[in-house]
Write a protein that holds these residues in place. Structure first.
Motif, PDB file in Angstrom:
ATOM      1  N   MET A   1       0.848  -1.204   0.000  1.00 36.02           N
ATOM      2  CA  MET A   1       0.000   0.000   0.000  1.00 36.02           C
ATOM      3  C   MET A   1       0.883   1.253   0.000  1.00 36.02           C
ATOM      4  N   PRO A   2       0.531   2.225  -0.853  1.00 32.75           N
ATOM      5  CA  PRO A   2       1.385   3.428  -0.911  1.00 32.75           C
ATOM      6  C   PRO A   2       1.441   4.156   0.434  1.00 32.75           C
ATOM      7  N   GLN A   3       2.605   4.732   0.707  1.00 34.16           N
ATOM      8  CA  GLN A   3       2.805   5.475   1.954  1.00 34.16           C
ATOM      9  C   GLN A   3       2.946   6.958   1.619  1.00 34.16           C
ATOM     10  N   TYR A   4       2.329   7.780   2.441  1.00 37.47           N
ATOM     11  CA  TYR A   4       2.426   9.228   2.221  1.00 37.47           C
ATOM     12  C   TYR A   4       2.874   9.933   3.492  1.00 37.47           C
ATOM     13  N   ASN A   5       3.534  11.044   3.273  1.00 38.42           N
ATOM     14  CA  ASN A   5       3.952  11.881   4.396  1.00 38.42           C
ATOM     15  C   ASN A   5       3.232  13.224   4.273  1.00 38.42           C
ATOM     16  N   ALA A   6       2.633  13.660   5.357  1.00 42.45           N
ATOM     17  CA  ALA A   6       1.930  14.948   5.346  1.00 42.45           C
ATOM     18  C   ALA A   6       2.617  15.930   6.273  1.00 42.45           C
ATOM     19  N   LYS A   7       2.743  17.144   5.809  1.00 43.34           N
ATOM     20  CA  LYS A   7       3.240  18.238   6.631  1.00 43.34           C
ATOM     21  C   LYS A   7       2.085  19.236   6.757  1.00 43.34           C
ATOM     22  N   VAL A   8       1.704  19.518   7.983  1.00 35.75           N
ATOM     23  CA  VAL A   8       0.533  20.374   8.230  1.00 35.75           C
ATOM     24  C   VAL A   8       0.985  21.634   8.960  1.00 35.75           C
ATOM     25  N   TYR A   9       0.554  22.776   8.463  1.00 34.72           N
ATOM     26  CA  TYR A   9       0.899  24.068   9.071  1.00 34.72           C
ATOM     27  C   TYR A   9      -0.380  24.729   9.577  1.00 34.72           C
ATOM     28  N   VAL A  10      -0.420  24.984  10.877  1.00 33.48           N
ATOM     29  CA  VAL A  10      -1.607  25.616  11.469  1.00 33.48           C
ATOM     30  C   VAL A  10      -1.192  26.984  11.996  1.00 33.48           C
ATOM     31  N   THR A  11      -1.904  28.015  11.551  1.00 34.05           N
ATOM     32  CA  THR A  11      -1.571  29.380  11.986  1.00 34.05           C
ATOM     33  C   THR A  11      -2.831  30.081  12.475  1.00 34.05           C
ATOM     34  N   LEU A  12      -2.648  31.035  13.363  1.00 38.51           N
ATOM     35  CA  LEU A  12      -3.802  31.821  13.817  1.00 38.51           C
ATOM     36  C   LEU A  12      -4.271  32.685  12.651  1.00 38.51           C
ATOM     37  N   LYS A  13      -5.570  32.850  12.516  1.00 37.52           N
ATOM     38  CA  LYS A  13      -6.096  33.728  11.476  1.00 37.52           C
ATOM     39  C   LYS A  13      -5.512  35.129  11.671  1.00 37.52           C
ATOM     40  N   PRO A  14      -5.326  35.858  10.559  1.00 40.04           N
ATOM     41  CA  PRO A  14      -4.726  37.195  10.675  1.00 40.04           C
ATOM     42  C   PRO A  14      -5.490  38.108  11.628  1.00 40.04           C
ATOM     43  N   SER A  15      -6.803  37.891  11.758  1.00 48.56           N
ATOM     44  CA  SER A  15      -7.611  38.778  12.613  1.00 48.56           C
ATOM     45  C   SER A  15      -7.444  38.474  14.098  1.00 48.56           C
ATOM     46  N   ILE A  16      -6.798  37.337  14.429  1.00 48.41           N
ATOM     47  CA  ILE A  16      -6.657  36.950  15.835  1.00 48.41           C
ATOM     48  C   ILE A  16      -5.330  37.467  16.376  1.00 48.41           C
ATOM     49  N   LEU A  17      -5.415  38.094  17.539  1.00 47.73           N
ATOM     50  CA  LEU A  17      -4.220  38.585  18.204  1.00 47.73           C
ATOM     51  C   LEU A  17      -3.325  37.399  18.575  1.00 47.73           C
ATOM     52  N   SER A  29      13.208  42.976  18.896  1.00 49.30           N
ATOM     53  CA  SER A  29      13.479  44.409  18.816  1.00 49.30           C
ATOM     54  C   SER A  29      14.512  44.812  19.870  1.00 49.30           C
ATOM     55  N   HIS A  30      14.391  44.220  21.079  1.00 45.80           N
ATOM     56  CA  HIS A  30      15.366  44.514  22.135  1.00 45.80           C
ATOM     57  C   HIS A  30      16.746  43.980  21.782  1.00 45.80           C
ATOM     58  N   LEU A  31      16.781  42.988  20.891  1.00 46.93           N
ATOM     59  CA  LEU A  31      18.073  42.427  20.461  1.00 46.93           C
ATOM     60  C   LEU A  31      18.589  43.138  19.206  1.00 46.93           C
ATOM     61  N   ASN A  32      18.067  44.329  19.006  1.00 42.13           N
ATOM     62  CA  ASN A  32      18.483  45.200  17.903  1.00 42.13           C
ATOM     63  C   ASN A  32      18.037  44.742  16.521  1.00 42.13           C
ATOM     64  N   HIS A  33      17.028  43.866  16.485  1.00 42.47           N
ATOM     65  CA  HIS A  33      16.451  43.506  15.182  1.00 42.47           C
ATOM     66  C   HIS A  33      15.225  44.381  14.943  1.00 42.47           C
ATOM     67  N   GLU A  34      15.487  45.679  14.808  1.00 46.28           N
ATOM     68  CA  GLU A  34      14.351  46.611  14.728  1.00 46.28           C
ATOM     69  C   GLU A  34      13.582  46.482  13.426  1.00 46.28           C
ATOM     70  N   ASN A  35      14.200  45.839  12.423  1.00 48.46           N
ATOM     71  CA  ASN A  35      13.528  45.740  11.132  1.00 48.46           C
ATOM     72  C   ASN A  35      12.591  44.530  11.039  1.00 48.46           C
ATOM     73  N   VAL A  36      12.428  43.788  12.155  1.00 52.70           N
ATOM     74  CA  VAL A  36      11.568  42.598  12.142  1.00 52.70           C
ATOM     75  C   VAL A  36      10.161  42.973  12.596  1.00 52.70           C
ATOM     76  N   GLY A  37       9.168  42.514  11.848  1.00 54.23           N
ATOM     77  CA  GLY A  37       7.775  42.788  12.240  1.00 54.23           C
ATOM     78  C   GLY A  37       6.888  41.604  11.920  1.00 54.23           C
ATOM     79  N   SER A  38       5.639  41.708  12.322  1.00 62.50           N
ATOM     80  CA  SER A  38       4.610  40.702  12.004  1.00 62.50           C
ATOM     81  C   SER A  38       5.018  39.273  12.353  1.00 62.50           C
ATOM     82  N   VAL A  39       5.586  39.075  13.538  1.00 61.54           N
ATOM     83  CA  VAL A  39       5.932  37.717  13.964  1.00 61.54           C
ATOM     84  C   VAL A  39       4.656  36.986  14.359  1.00 61.54           C
ATOM     85  N   ARG A  40       4.431  35.848  13.765  1.00 60.22           N
ATOM     86  CA  ARG A  40       3.251  35.037  14.081  1.00 60.22           C
ATOM     87  C   ARG A  40       3.724  33.625  14.392  1.00 60.22           C
ATOM     88  N   ILE A  41       3.209  33.045  15.454  1.00 54.88           N
ATOM     89  CA  ILE A  41       3.631  31.709  15.854  1.00 54.88           C
ATOM     90  C   ILE A  41       2.501  30.720  15.583  1.00 54.88           C
TER      91      ILE A  41
END
Lengths: 83, 219
Positions: A1-17, A29-41
């Motif tokens: 039987m064929p085998q498959y590998n799935a990679k799933v990415y779950v992110t908070l909707k953009p409207s959710i804080l 930003s405190h580590l002097n990476h002032e040009n970094v924005g929109s970090v989403r986990i």
């Protein structure tokens, strides 16, 4: 039987804080990476499935939409490759 | 009132729930393990207690919401039976689709464990009729993911239909509209983050939670 590998990415909707993302963003930003924005986990989930491709695809969609993510607050996308 | 307290691996307010039900609902309360597929004959109230079911893995309440007993809980709710979900129980009820919306991480990422003041917004439900509308009660919270979220349409519906039963006086977690507890459309399913079962005797610091049980008993 064929085998498959799935990679799933779950992110908070953009409207959710994302307080985790904001905390990390502030820390960067405190580590002097002032040009970094929109970090989403989010979440990354791997799983293996065996079966015929069309069935596995439908099954994975069901698993992702009904178990691995909560569509009220999360978006999900996935990649399926033959293992 | 015959009460079934559902236990999942990681439930930790189950004994408080059972004791409160025994104290205030005439003593007929028992635990039901999550692998059961049926509720005890004649169950009137299902109490889904707080805790960290399945270690909060994946999402709080997500795995518990899909356990075998939840089909029976869904059928009980569908038939108009009473369901009370507290804290993790509220999370389980949203994940199970028995209540709208979702509970996400507290706005400040902190776990909040403290007595809070709630305003009784609707004193005309089976869970709140022992209170007066606008009454302020003190009940403890203990959660890291109590930030209630639903889309604007759902929030609008909850508000216009009077389904917001309890509201925080000082919002501890970022919940939309300061929502602390809501009922379903039929008014027979209540989910709330604060713990009324921890506020049923003055020895515990407050007995303001008794009203939830006294309301049910008055049914």
């Amino acid at each position: 039987m064929p085998q498959y590998n799935a990679k799933v990415y779950v992110t908070l909707k953009p409207s959710i804080l994302d307080p985790q993302g904001r905390t990390v963003e502030r820390a960067l930003s405190h580590l002097n990476h002032e040009n970094v924005g929109s970090v989403r986990i989010g979440k990354y989930i791997e799983l293996n499935l065996s079966g015929e491709k069309a069935e596995v695809e439908a099954q994975l969609k069901d698993i992702v939409e009904n178990v691995l993510s909560n569509p009220i607050m999360e978006d999900a996308r996935w990649e399926l490759t033959e293992a | 009132m015959k009460t079934a307290v559902i236990q999942f691996p990681g439930s930790n307010c189950d004994t408080d729930a059972l004791e409160a039900a025994k104290l205030l609902l005439d003593g007929d309360a028992q635990f039901v393990w999550h692998t059961e597929t049926e509720l005890p004959e004649g169950t009137e109230l299902v109490f889904i207690p707080g805790g960290f079911s399945y270690g909060d893995h994946l999402r709080s309440g997500a795995i518990a919401a899909r356990s075998p007993i939840m089909k029976a809980v869904g059928a009980h709710a569908e038939a108009g039976g009473y369901v009370l979900g507290v804290c993790n129980g509220f999370q389980v009820l949203t994940e199970a689709g028995l209540l709208p919306g979702a509970l996400s991480r507290n706005r400040d990422l902190h776990f909040h464990c403290a007595p809070v003041h709630l305003v009784v917004e609707n004193a005309d439900t089976a869970f709140s009729r022992a209170y007066d509308k606008g009454q302020v009660i003190e009940i403890p919270i203990a959660h890291g993911e109590g930030n209630y979220y639903a889309d604007a349409e759902t929030i609008g519906r909850l508000e216009t239909e009077g389904r917001v039963v309890f509201r925080y006086k000082d919002n501890p977690n970022g919940s939309l509209n300061d929502i602390a507890g809501i009922v379903n459309e039929g008014g027979n399913v209540l989910g709330m983050m604060p713990h009324p079962e921890r506020a049923v005797e003055l020895l515990l610091g407050s007995e303001d939670g008794r009203g939830v049980f006294e309301s049910l008993k008055a049914k």
